[in-house]
Scaffold this motif. Structure first.
Motif, PDB file in Angstrom:
ATOM      1  N   ILE A   1      -6.186   7.344  -5.804  1.00  0.00           N
ATOM      2  CA  ILE A   1      -6.316   6.631  -7.096  1.00  0.00           C
ATOM      3  C   ILE A   1      -5.370   5.345  -6.898  1.00  0.00           C
ATOM      4  O   ILE A   1      -5.827   4.150  -7.380  1.00  0.00           O
ATOM      5  CB  ILE A   1      -5.477   7.109  -8.175  1.00  0.00           C
ATOM      6  N   ALA A   2      -4.419   5.443  -6.099  1.00  0.00           N
ATOM      7  CA  ALA A   2      -3.681   4.003  -5.793  1.00  0.00           C
ATOM      8  C   ALA A   2      -4.507   2.892  -5.002  1.00  0.00           C
ATOM      9  O   ALA A   2      -4.318   1.983  -5.204  1.00  0.00           O
ATOM     10  CB  ALA A   2      -2.320   4.599  -4.691  1.00  0.00           C
ATOM     11  N   GLY A   3      -5.274   3.555  -4.021  1.00  0.00           N
ATOM     12  CA  GLY A   3      -6.348   2.649  -3.485  1.00  0.00           C
ATOM     13  C   GLY A   3      -7.383   1.920  -4.344  1.00  0.00           C
ATOM     14  O   GLY A   3      -7.440   0.679  -4.340  1.00  0.00           O
ATOM     15  N   ILE A   4      -7.751   2.685  -5.495  1.00  0.00           N
ATOM     16  CA  ILE A   4      -8.468   2.107  -6.260  1.00  0.00           C
ATOM     17  C   ILE A   4      -7.835   1.021  -7.103  1.00  0.00           C
ATOM     18  O   ILE A   4      -8.422  -0.135  -7.392  1.00  0.00           O
ATOM     19  CB  ILE A   4      -9.400   3.010  -7.410  1.00  0.00           C
ATOM     20  N   VAL A   5      -6.417   1.447  -7.748  1.00  0.00           N
ATOM     21  CA  VAL A   5      -5.787   0.368  -8.556  1.00  0.00           C
ATOM     22  C   VAL A   5      -5.252  -0.833  -7.768  1.00  0.00           C
ATOM     23  O   VAL A   5      -5.436  -1.769  -8.067  1.00  0.00           O
ATOM     24  CB  VAL A   5      -4.513   1.182  -8.900  1.00  0.00           C
ATOM     25  N   LEU A   6      -5.308  -0.645  -6.428  1.00  0.00           N
ATOM     26  CA  LEU A   6      -5.049  -1.718  -5.658  1.00  0.00           C
ATOM     27  C   LEU A   6      -6.272  -2.719  -5.195  1.00  0.00           C
ATOM     28  O   LEU A   6      -6.129  -3.974  -4.785  1.00  0.00           O
ATOM     29  CB  LEU A   6      -4.494  -1.698  -4.273  1.00  0.00           C
ATOM     30  N   GLY A   7      -7.431  -2.252  -5.625  1.00  0.00           N
ATOM     31  CA  GLY A   7      -8.858  -2.725  -5.283  1.00  0.00           C
ATOM     32  C   GLY A   7      -8.950  -3.973  -6.397  1.00  0.00           C
ATOM     33  O   GLY A   7      -8.302  -4.141  -7.305  1.00  0.00           O
TER      34      GLY A   7
ATOM     35  N   ILE B   1       1.023  -1.241   0.138  1.00  0.00           N
ATOM     36  CA  ILE B   1       0.002  -0.113  -0.231  1.00  0.00           C
ATOM     37  C   ILE B   1       0.836   1.291   0.021  1.00  0.00           C
ATOM     38  O   ILE B   1       0.710   2.223  -0.788  1.00  0.00           O
ATOM     39  CB  ILE B   1      -1.050   0.133   1.167  1.00  0.00           C
ATOM     40  N   LEU B   2       1.756   1.463   0.949  1.00  0.00           N
ATOM     41  CA  LEU B   2       2.796   2.648   0.915  1.00  0.00           C
ATOM     42  C   LEU B   2       3.545   2.678  -0.316  1.00  0.00           C
ATOM     43  O   LEU B   2       3.552   4.033  -0.770  1.00  0.00           O
ATOM     44  CB  LEU B   2       3.469   2.458   2.204  1.00  0.00           C
ATOM     45  N   ILE B   3       4.032   1.704  -0.827  1.00  0.00           N
ATOM     46  CA  ILE B   3       4.890   1.696  -2.013  1.00  0.00           C
ATOM     47  C   ILE B   3       4.147   2.441  -3.206  1.00  0.00           C
ATOM     48  O   ILE B   3       4.140   3.289  -4.049  1.00  0.00           O
ATOM     49  CB  ILE B   3       5.495   0.761  -2.585  1.00  0.00           C
ATOM     50  N   THR B   4       2.740   1.700  -3.371  1.00  0.00           N
ATOM     51  CA  THR B   4       1.929   2.175  -4.428  1.00  0.00           C
ATOM     52  C   THR B   4       1.279   3.792  -4.305  1.00  0.00           C
ATOM     53  O   THR B   4       1.265   4.273  -5.249  1.00  0.00           O
ATOM     54  CB  THR B   4       0.652   1.240  -4.467  1.00  0.00           C
ATOM     55  N   CYS B   5       1.171   4.272  -3.021  1.00  0.00           N
ATOM     56  CA  CYS B   5       0.889   5.511  -2.767  1.00  0.00           C
ATOM     57  C   CYS B   5       1.739   6.453  -3.261  1.00  0.00           C
ATOM     58  O   CYS B   5       1.562   7.540  -3.669  1.00  0.00           O
ATOM     59  CB  CYS B   5       0.155   5.473  -1.453  1.00  0.00           C
ATOM     60  N   ARG B   6       3.094   5.947  -2.778  1.00  0.00           N
ATOM     61  CA  ARG B   6       4.242   6.873  -2.999  1.00  0.00           C
ATOM     62  C   ARG B   6       4.501   7.169  -4.522  1.00  0.00           C
ATOM     63  O   ARG B   6       4.614   8.223  -5.057  1.00  0.00           O
ATOM     64  CB  ARG B   6       5.351   6.443  -2.466  1.00  0.00           C
ATOM     65  N   ILE B   7       4.378   5.852  -5.349  1.00  0.00           N
ATOM     66  CA  ILE B   7       4.245   6.104  -6.724  1.00  0.00           C
ATOM     67  C   ILE B   7       3.353   7.071  -7.290  1.00  0.00           C
ATOM     68  O   ILE B   7       3.644   7.959  -8.203  1.00  0.00           O
ATOM     69  CB  ILE B   7       4.213   4.722  -7.389  1.00  0.00           C
ATOM     70  N   PHE B   8       2.189   6.683  -6.772  1.00  0.00           N
ATOM     71  CA  PHE B   8       0.991   7.593  -7.604  1.00  0.00           C
ATOM     72  C   PHE B   8       1.022   8.919  -6.984  1.00  0.00           C
ATOM     73  O   PHE B   8       0.676   9.735  -7.976  1.00  0.00           O
ATOM     74  CB  PHE B   8      -0.500   6.921  -7.018  1.00  0.00           C
ATOM     75  N   THR B   9       1.398   8.976  -5.883  1.00  0.00           N
ATOM     76  CA  THR B   9       1.446  10.628  -5.375  1.00  0.00           C
ATOM     77  C   THR B   9       2.572  11.470  -6.171  1.00  0.00           C
ATOM     78  O   THR B   9       2.385  12.600  -6.694  1.00  0.00           O
ATOM     79  CB  THR B   9       2.017  10.693  -3.916  1.00  0.00           C
TER      80      THR B   9
ATOM     81  N   PRO C   1      -2.593   6.850   3.785  1.00  0.00           N
ATOM     82  CA  PRO C   1      -2.694   5.716   2.766  1.00  0.00           C
ATOM     83  C   PRO C   1      -3.248   4.501   3.169  1.00  0.00           C
ATOM     84  O   PRO C   1      -3.913   3.798   1.887  1.00  0.00           O
ATOM     85  CB  PRO C   1      -1.334   5.426   2.426  1.00  0.00           C
ATOM     86  N   LEU C   2      -3.380   3.899   4.153  1.00  0.00           N
ATOM     87  CA  LEU C   2      -3.950   2.674   4.492  1.00  0.00           C
ATOM     88  C   LEU C   2      -5.622   2.751   4.428  1.00  0.00           C
ATOM     89  O   LEU C   2      -6.482   1.905   3.755  1.00  0.00           O
ATOM     90  CB  LEU C   2      -3.660   2.214   6.060  1.00  0.00           C
ATOM     91  N   PHE C   3      -6.126   4.003   4.887  1.00  0.00           N
ATOM     92  CA  PHE C   3      -7.452   4.306   4.585  1.00  0.00           C
ATOM     93  C   PHE C   3      -7.834   4.400   3.109  1.00  0.00           C
ATOM     94  O   PHE C   3      -8.886   3.827   2.593  1.00  0.00           O
ATOM     95  CB  PHE C   3      -7.959   5.582   5.266  1.00  0.00           C
ATOM     96  N   PHE C   4      -7.188   4.824   2.515  1.00  0.00           N
ATOM     97  CA  PHE C   4      -7.384   5.352   0.948  1.00  0.00           C
ATOM     98  C   PHE C   4      -7.323   3.680   0.397  1.00  0.00           C
ATOM     99  O   PHE C   4      -8.021   3.507  -0.489  1.00  0.00           O
ATOM    100  CB  PHE C   4      -6.312   6.174   0.049  1.00  0.00           C
ATOM    101  N   ALA C   5      -6.232   3.069   0.655  1.00  0.00           N
ATOM    102  CA  ALA C   5      -6.183   1.609   0.044  1.00  0.00           C
ATOM    103  C   ALA C   5      -7.432   0.760   0.396  1.00  0.00           C
ATOM    104  O   ALA C   5      -8.043   0.103  -0.341  1.00  0.00           O
ATOM    105  CB  ALA C   5      -5.068   0.950   0.574  1.00  0.00           C
ATOM    106  N   TYR C   6      -8.068   0.842   1.644  1.00  0.00           N
ATOM    107  CA  TYR C   6      -9.018   0.057   2.056  1.00  0.00           C
ATOM    108  C   TYR C   6     -10.259   0.691   1.534  1.00  0.00           C
ATOM    109  O   TYR C   6     -10.879  -0.327   1.116  1.00  0.00           O
ATOM    110  CB  TYR C   6      -9.117   0.355   3.834  1.00  0.00           C
TER     111      TYR C   6
END
Length: 774
Positions: free
Chosen positions: A115-121, A91-99, A372-377
């Protein structure tokens, strides 16, 4: 066992060899302690442990080791803790990339995290890699991430409460109430009307109409105060009338929307308005208790910490205890823990310095880890694949349209009725239409309560992302259409000079240098003092604190010198580009910046007293030293279209009585233009002219200065020199060298110790600009 002992012995001898080089006495003590320990352990274990002296190449031994390691890894990787850690890492790596990607196109980092959270979903990762998705983000394993994200949201809502400035609300109360409440009421009304259209098809089998309609209405009404505040900071509107008004309206909107959400939650849980009156009554008692009893207590504590830079751990612990108790109370009475966290932040002392310290305690770990954990969830619950027909696409577009019409239209019309200009009214409407994080928080509450179905939840998430994404580009488009600069930085057609300082302590020295260069001519020019803070993730309350504190020293110097300042502050991820772009856009005639170019290895060696470092630095050639330790001033010089002066100073307060101006080539001749303005402010002006330079040119310019300033004749002292390294300077505490920026680099190369050099003001002139004549 034997192989372990053998390995340890080799490692021990290696450590012994290294340590002998460091401290022989400590090494002997260490050897003695380890030896005693080894003897005692051998005596205790001897006879009870069978040592296997088989060689490492023995097949069964290798097989046992392989199987043991394999079983160990397999057992640990499926443990709940390891599963959660892997999820957090991804989650953290994906969020950093999209940020980083979304920052490149000028979007706030929250967009990239959503967007990172949506991509991981299930919409992307789950669709293309279903097996991996089910392993990494198995439904039964998400409970831990869910709980951690809720802790993060509680901390985040506490920070949001800290950002509510009651002084701003009081100053703009009537106008902000009109703007924020008009936007809320119109959006809420349109949302409830929209719920009539979609209820039968998308929610009738899951929930009753009343809570569904109320949640649709509230989802249309919320403004994302944190994202809006960040956009206002990035566009340098924080101190402008429109920025102050919008911030106040958004804060009012936040307070009202969260109180309204608390009522909606109470009604949704109770099932009807009448049965929810008990919960609402308890909520009113809770708010009265927090504002009438707890808030005065913290106000007294805040007065004790007005000038405190650090809060004690025990006091911070008390604040967090109050935060958790407040969140627990609101959760207990049925209006969600997040509302309690928000109120806990609101009741904190109104002293912004106090709130800044508190926000810094919480915001970094919250923004970089918990959110970022909240966005991913949220993304893991958002299945965009449910929008799989034209009917759903049309519904999604309808929600976006209703959200824009309600919030943008309501706030813009209200601002216009309040007397704002058409351009400012449109800007307020655009900013207030930002949904962002706050929308997602409300949507998650509705989803977890079973009120919002999966398809509607996905549609509302898209609506939140689109409205937030549109804010920045639509603001830029509005600026292009109206072709009008913000009132806080627009001035009449007067020529401008600009100072850009990094640390607050360097601002007064730069302003002093500007006053020295231009003297009385500053009365006909506009002086812009600019300061940029690195990073756009700074919270609003922190940015306001940085902005105020950073300008205090330069404001005091400006008052002493009688120079009015136009202040410009901005959060940015690229300070160099911001300085040059702003200087070019304002068409300034001259820019003065500071530099750390004076760093030298002699000081470094004396501080570190390290032989290895000293040996390495001594091997550096004098020619390469400035290139290694110089800062980014040359990049700023290249990108700006105006003249640039670079003050190279050792962090001391300038008080100049003697100025030395060094001329080696014709590049420095334009410095003569500044001599008349400098003469009245100093005791002497030493002019050093190289033997390589035409004496006639210099002589004619000096004679003209003396002719125009006969009362200053005795102050000019002329010197000739053949080599820079032979120059010496007296009056080191009251001395300033002026020369070209290129020649200042030579001065450092020929004076490697740098201790004999006073502060240097290096000039880089652009042929097409003359700050004195334009």
């Amino acid at each position: 066992m034997a192989y372990i002992l053998k390995f340890n012995s080799h490692f021990f001898y290696f450590c012994l060899h290294i340590s002998l080089l460091m401290n022989k006495k400590l090494t002997l003590i260490y050897v003695f302690v380890v030896s005693v320990f080894a003897i005692l352990m051998y005596g205790l274990l001897n006879g009870h442990v069978e040592f296997n002296d088989q060689v490492m190449t023995d097949g069964p031994v290798l097989s046992d080791i392989h199987n043991g390691v394999s079983n160990l890894l397999k057992g640990n990787i499926v443990s709940p803790l390891m599963t959660m850690l892997i999820q957090i890492i991804i989650i953290l790596i994906t969020c950093r990339i999209f940020t980083m990607l979304f920052r490149l196109i000028g979007q706030p980092s929250v967009i990239g995290e959503i967007i990172a959270g949506i991509v991981l979903g299930p919409s992307v990762f789950g669709f293309f890699f279903p097996n991996a998705f089910n392993i990494v983000f198995a439904q039964e394993s998400l409970g831990n991430v869910h709980m951690i994200s809720h802790i993060g949201l509680i901390l985040f809502m506490f920070v949001i409460g800290l950002e509510v400035d009651f002084k701003v609300l009081k100053n703009k109360l009537q106008e902000t109430l009109l703007i924020s409440h008009t936007g809320i009421m119109l959006s809420f009304l349109l949302g409830v009307l929209l719920s009539y259209k979609i209820y039968e098809d998308y929610a009738a089998q899951q929930t009753s109409f009343l809570p569904f309609a109320l949640f649709i209405g509230i989802s249309m009404s919320i403004t994302a105060f944190p994202v809006l505040a960040r956009i206002i900071q990035e566009r340098n509107l924080s101190n402008s009338p429109i920025g102050i008004l919008t911030i106040a309206a958004a804060a009012n909107d936040d307070m009202t929307a969260w109180c309204l959400l608390a009522v909606v939650i109470a009604i949704a849980k109770a099932g009807s308005f009448v049965s929810s009156l008990f919960t609402i009554g308890l909520a009113v008692l809770y708010i009265l208790f927090m504002f009438l009893l707890v808030r005065p207590y913290f106000r007294k504590i805040g007065q004790m910490h007005v000038n405190t830079e650090v809060l004690s751990k025990s006091f911070v612990g008390l604040i967090f205890l109050v935060l958790i108790i407040s969140a627990s109370l609101t959760e207990l009475i049925g209006i969600h823990a997040l509302f309690g966290a928000f109120i806990a932040g609101v009741i904190m002392p109104s002293n912004m310095s106090f709130r800044h310290i508190l926000a810094n305690k919480v915001e970094d770990v919250t923004l970089s880890f918990f959110l970022p954990l909240f966005f991913a969830y949220t993304g893991l619950k958002t299945n965009l694949l449910l929008i799989n027909n034209w009917s759903m696409v049309g519904l999604c577009l309808l929600f976006i349209l209703v959200a824009i019409v309600g919030k943008f239209g309501g706030c813009a019309i209200a601002a216009r009725l309040a007397g704002e200009s058409r351009r400012d009214s449109i800007t307020i409407g655009i900013l207030m239409n930002t949904k962002g994080l706050m929308e997602l928080v409300a949507l998650n509450i509705g989803y977890e309560m079973g009120i919002l179905t999966q398809p509607i939840f996905a549609v509302l998430v898209i609506m939140a992302v689109v409205t937030t994404f549109l804010t920045t580009p639509v603001l830029q488009l509005t600026s292009l259409i109206f072709k009008k600069r913000s009132s806080d930085i627009s001035v009449a057609k007067r020529k401008k000079l600009m100072i850009s300082f990094g640390s607050s302590s360097s601002g007064p020295n730069l302003l002093y240098s500007l006053n020295l260069l231009f003297g009385p001519k500053l009365q006909n020019k506009t002086v812009i003092a600019s300061h940029f803070t690195q990073g756009t993730d700074v919270r609003f309350v922190s940015a306001e604190h940085y902005s105020h504190d950073s300008f205090v020293p330069i404001d005091e110097e400006a008052d002493r010198l009688g120079i009015p300042l136009v202040k410009y502050y901005k959060l940015t991820n690229n300070i160099i580009n911001e300085i040059s772009d702003y200087a070019n856009s304002e068409k300034v005639g001259c820019l003065i910046i500071g530099s750390s170019y004076h760093y030298n290895y002699t000081d470094y060696i004396s501080e570190k007293k390290a032989g290895a470092v000293s040996s390495f630095l001594k091997r550096l050639s004098k020619k390469s030293l400035p290139e290694i330790f110089k800062d980014k001033t040359e990049e700023i010089i290249q990108k700006t279209k105006c003249d640039v002066f670079v003050l190279i100073n050792r962090e001391k307060t300038l008080s100049v009585s003697h100025v030395s101006i060094i001329f080696e080539t014709e590049k420095e001749l334009r410095l003569f233009d500044f001599v008349p303005a400098i003469l009245p402010s100093v005791k002497t002006v030493h002019i050093f002219v190289s033997s390589q330079l035409s004496y006639e040119k210099c002589g004619s310019k000096i004679n003209k200065i003396l002719h125009d300033n006969p009362d200053q004749n005795e102050k000019i002292v002329l010197h000739r020199f053949s080599q820079l390294q032979k120059l010496t300077f007296s009056y080191k505490n009251e001395h300033l060298i002026m020369t070209s920026y290129q020649l200042s680099g030579k001065l450092f190369r020929v004076h490697p110790s740098h201790t004999e050099l006073p502060p240097i003001l290096g000039a880089n002139f652009k042929d097409q600009v003359d700050p004195l004549s334009v």
